[in-house]
Design a protein around this motif. Sequence first.
Motif, PDB file in Angstrom:
ATOM      1  N   LEU A 161       0.846  -1.196   0.000  1.00 20.76           N
ATOM      2  CA  LEU A 161       0.000   0.000   0.000  1.00 20.76           C
ATOM      3  C   LEU A 161       0.888   1.255   0.000  1.00 20.76           C
ATOM      4  CD1 LEU A 161      -3.119   0.516   0.180  1.00 20.76           C
ATOM      5  CD2 LEU A 161      -2.756   0.963   2.624  1.00 20.76           C
ATOM      6  N   PRO A 162       1.503   1.537  -1.108  1.00 21.03           N
ATOM      7  CA  PRO A 162       2.395   2.698  -1.145  1.00 21.03           C
ATOM      8  C   PRO A 162       1.618   4.006  -1.003  1.00 21.03           C
ATOM      9  CG  PRO A 162       2.088   1.817  -3.342  1.00 21.03           C
ATOM     10  CD  PRO A 162       1.435   0.847  -2.407  1.00 21.03           C
ATOM     11  N   PRO A 163       2.142   4.978  -0.264  1.00 22.92           N
ATOM     12  CA  PRO A 163       1.461   6.269  -0.116  1.00 22.92           C
ATOM     13  C   PRO A 163       1.553   7.078  -1.409  1.00 22.92           C
ATOM     14  CG  PRO A 163       3.577   6.337   0.968  1.00 22.92           C
ATOM     15  CD  PRO A 163       3.393   4.926   0.495  1.00 22.92           C
ATOM     16  N   ALA A 164       0.548   7.916  -1.623  1.00 24.79           N
ATOM     17  CA  ALA A 164       0.563   8.793  -2.797  1.00 24.79           C
ATOM     18  C   ALA A 164       1.405  10.038  -2.548  1.00 24.79           C
ATOM     19  CB  ALA A 164      -0.877   9.193  -3.156  1.00 24.79           C
ATOM     20  N   HIS A 165       1.630  10.351  -1.269  1.00 23.85           N
ATOM     21  CA  HIS A 165       2.322  11.605  -0.935  1.00 23.85           C
ATOM     22  C   HIS A 165       2.808  11.532   0.514  1.00 23.85           C
ATOM     23  CE1 HIS A 165       3.185  15.890  -0.868  1.00 23.85           C
ATOM     24  NE2 HIS A 165       2.412  16.028   0.215  1.00 23.85           N
ATOM     25  N   ARG A 166       3.841  12.285   0.794  1.00 20.17           N
ATOM     26  CA  ARG A 166       4.298  12.464   2.173  1.00 20.17           C
ATOM     27  C   ARG A 166       4.315  13.954   2.478  1.00 20.17           C
ATOM     28  NH1 ARG A 166       6.797   8.482   5.354  1.00 20.17           N
ATOM     29  NH2 ARG A 166       7.054   6.466   4.317  1.00 20.17           N
ATOM     30  N   THR A 167       3.901  14.302   3.660  1.00 20.60           N
ATOM     31  CA  THR A 167       3.921  15.704   4.075  1.00 20.60           C
ATOM     32  C   THR A 167       5.362  16.106   4.388  1.00 20.60           C
ATOM     33  OG1 THR A 167       3.682  15.242   6.442  1.00 20.60           O
ATOM     34  CG2 THR A 167       1.647  15.343   5.119  1.00 20.60           C
ATOM     35  N   PRO A 168       5.627  17.401   4.477  1.00 23.04           N
ATOM     36  CA  PRO A 168       6.978  17.853   4.862  1.00 23.04           C
ATOM     37  C   PRO A 168       7.455  17.225   6.166  1.00 23.04           C
ATOM     38  CG  PRO A 168       5.730  19.675   4.018  1.00 23.04           C
ATOM     39  CD  PRO A 168       4.764  18.544   4.121  1.00 23.04           C
ATOM     40  N   ALA A 169       6.518  16.873   7.021  1.00 25.89           N
ATOM     41  CA  ALA A 169       6.894  16.250   8.295  1.00 25.89           C
ATOM     42  C   ALA A 169       7.074  14.734   8.146  1.00 25.89           C
ATOM     43  CB  ALA A 169       5.830  16.540   9.346  1.00 25.89           C
ATOM     44  N   GLY A 170       6.849  14.201   6.955  1.00 28.00           N
ATOM     45  CA  GLY A 170       7.063  12.779   6.710  1.00 28.00           C
ATOM     46  C   GLY A 170       5.840  11.912   6.885  1.00 28.00           C
ATOM     47  N   TYR A 171       4.664  12.514   7.128  1.00 23.90           N
ATOM     48  CA  TYR A 171       3.459  11.709   7.306  1.00 23.90           C
ATOM     49  C   TYR A 171       2.935  11.220   5.957  1.00 23.90           C
ATOM     50  CZ  TYR A 171       3.393  13.461  12.076  1.00 23.90           C
ATOM     51  OH  TYR A 171       3.730  13.751  13.365  1.00 23.90           O
ATOM     52  N   ARG A 172       2.475   9.991   5.929  1.00 25.40           N
ATOM     53  CA  ARG A 172       1.993   9.388   4.696  1.00 25.40           C
ATOM     54  C   ARG A 172       0.549   9.799   4.415  1.00 25.40           C
ATOM     55  NH1 ARG A 172       5.003   3.581   5.838  1.00 25.40           N
ATOM     56  NH2 ARG A 172       4.750   4.241   7.995  1.00 25.40           N
ATOM     57  N   ARG A 173       0.289  10.023   3.127  1.00 30.86           N
ATOM     58  CA  ARG A 173      -1.055  10.340   2.705  1.00 30.86           C
ATOM     59  C   ARG A 173      -1.436   9.403   1.546  1.00 30.86           C
ATOM     60  NH1 ARG A 173      -0.945  12.229   6.879  1.00 30.86           N
ATOM     61  NH2 ARG A 173      -1.343  14.395   7.547  1.00 30.86           N
ATOM     62  N   TYR A 174      -2.708   8.988   1.537  1.00 31.16           N
ATOM     63  CA  TYR A 174      -3.173   7.974   0.588  1.00 31.16           C
ATOM     64  C   TYR A 174      -4.346   8.491  -0.225  1.00 31.16           C
ATOM     65  CZ  TYR A 174      -0.339   4.972   3.559  1.00 31.16           C
ATOM     66  OH  TYR A 174       0.708   4.445   4.263  1.00 31.16           O
ATOM     67  N   ASP A 176      -7.772   7.917  -2.907  1.00 33.94           N
ATOM     68  CA  ASP A 176      -8.968   7.058  -2.897  1.00 33.94           C
ATOM     69  C   ASP A 176      -8.656   5.681  -3.500  1.00 33.94           C
ATOM     70  OD1 ASP A 176     -10.573   8.934  -1.689  1.00 33.94           O
ATOM     71  OD2 ASP A 176     -11.389   9.734  -3.557  1.00 33.94           O
ATOM     72  N   ALA A 177      -7.745   5.672  -4.474  1.00 31.87           N
ATOM     73  CA  ALA A 177      -7.361   4.385  -5.069  1.00 31.87           C
ATOM     74  C   ALA A 177      -6.738   3.470  -4.019  1.00 31.87           C
ATOM     75  CB  ALA A 177      -6.391   4.613  -6.218  1.00 31.87           C
ATOM     76  N   ALA A 178      -5.991   4.039  -3.098  1.00 29.51           N
ATOM     77  CA  ALA A 178      -5.387   3.245  -2.030  1.00 29.51           C
ATOM     78  C   ALA A 178      -6.458   2.651  -1.130  1.00 29.51           C
ATOM     79  CB  ALA A 178      -4.425   4.101  -1.216  1.00 29.51           C
ATOM     80  N   LEU A 179      -7.558   3.393  -0.983  1.00 27.82           N
ATOM     81  CA  LEU A 179      -8.663   2.868  -0.171  1.00 27.82           C
ATOM     82  C   LEU A 179      -9.224   1.602  -0.816  1.00 27.82           C
ATOM     83  CD1 LEU A 179     -10.507   3.350   2.275  1.00 27.82           C
ATOM     84  CD2 LEU A 179     -11.984   4.718   0.788  1.00 27.82           C
ATOM     85  N   GLY A 180      -9.452   1.633  -2.130  1.00 28.58           N
ATOM     86  CA  GLY A 180      -9.921   0.429  -2.827  1.00 28.58           C
ATOM     87  C   GLY A 180      -8.902  -0.686  -2.769  1.00 28.58           C
TER      88      GLY A 180
END
Length: 330
Positions: free
Chosen positions: A33-46, A48-52
Amino acid sequence: MNGATPLHSIGELSARTGVPVRTIRYYSDTGLLPPAHRTPAGYRRYSDAALGRLHLICVLRELDVDLTTVHRVLDGDLSVAEAAAAHAAATALQIRELRLRQSILHLVARRGTSPEETVLMHRLARLTSDERRRMVADFVDRLTADTPGTRSANAALRAALPDLPDDPSGARLAAWTELAELITDDGFRARMAHAALPPSDEDALPGVAPETVAKLIPFVRQTVAAARAAGIDPAGDDAVPIVDAVVERFATALGRPAGPELREWMARQFDAGHDPLVERYWRLVWTVNDWQVVPGHLPFQPWLTEALRRPRPDLGPRTGSASVSRGSSG
């Protein structure tokens, strides 16, 4: 990021799917489940495709599909249908193994075996198909080598080899285990070699002239088979006219009175021509192969012997010749 698809945090994915945060993080770390983006602080963001994608991962894992296969499905190397077919086959093997384990446990519980017998039963039940066939072939080869000259009997033995399927019922597995214990016993092989394989008409009356046997035994075998097929109890009243007819036939053929002495002689002869353990072998073979038991193929001796020895006040005692009557033509 005006107009961009909103992204989700791990916590949001967890809330929407019920999957623990720790598990989602593990899927992400392993590349499922690779993240679509990381915030400047390194938090992962996903996305809607990741939800499916997470929903599909959960379904496959709930079906016990291994992570390697899940990876291949998500990467497009394997379709969901192909993964399902492969896993269905693997599940069938697991079910077969569980059924085998259950059957062994039922067998051990029913027989109340010792620890040594339990180990033996487990080993016999878990033999592969090739190992079972080699065991049976070795038994038959050694047995037929011990009984030269009985070509037709040996042919019958080879035509009725026990063959346990890979997914047997509990009854067939229990029969195979008992049968395997028999054929690995040298003492039993000696008894099989001594008995007919299977009992033939010529061996049913030891010491009696073959031409006389040829007149009597087919009649007896057919008569007893018909009685068995009709469900007649050898100790019941319905067996009386049947056994009387058999005795009369013997009295005529042997030139002897159809009295108690002839009945007892017949019972002794049939006892000598029948081995209950050998009969047990054949019954086990039928069970292992899931063959229907045909009354005409069962040894007739036990039924007839019991009927002959049933108390008959009308015949008087078995000793002495005073009781000889019943219109013998001999």
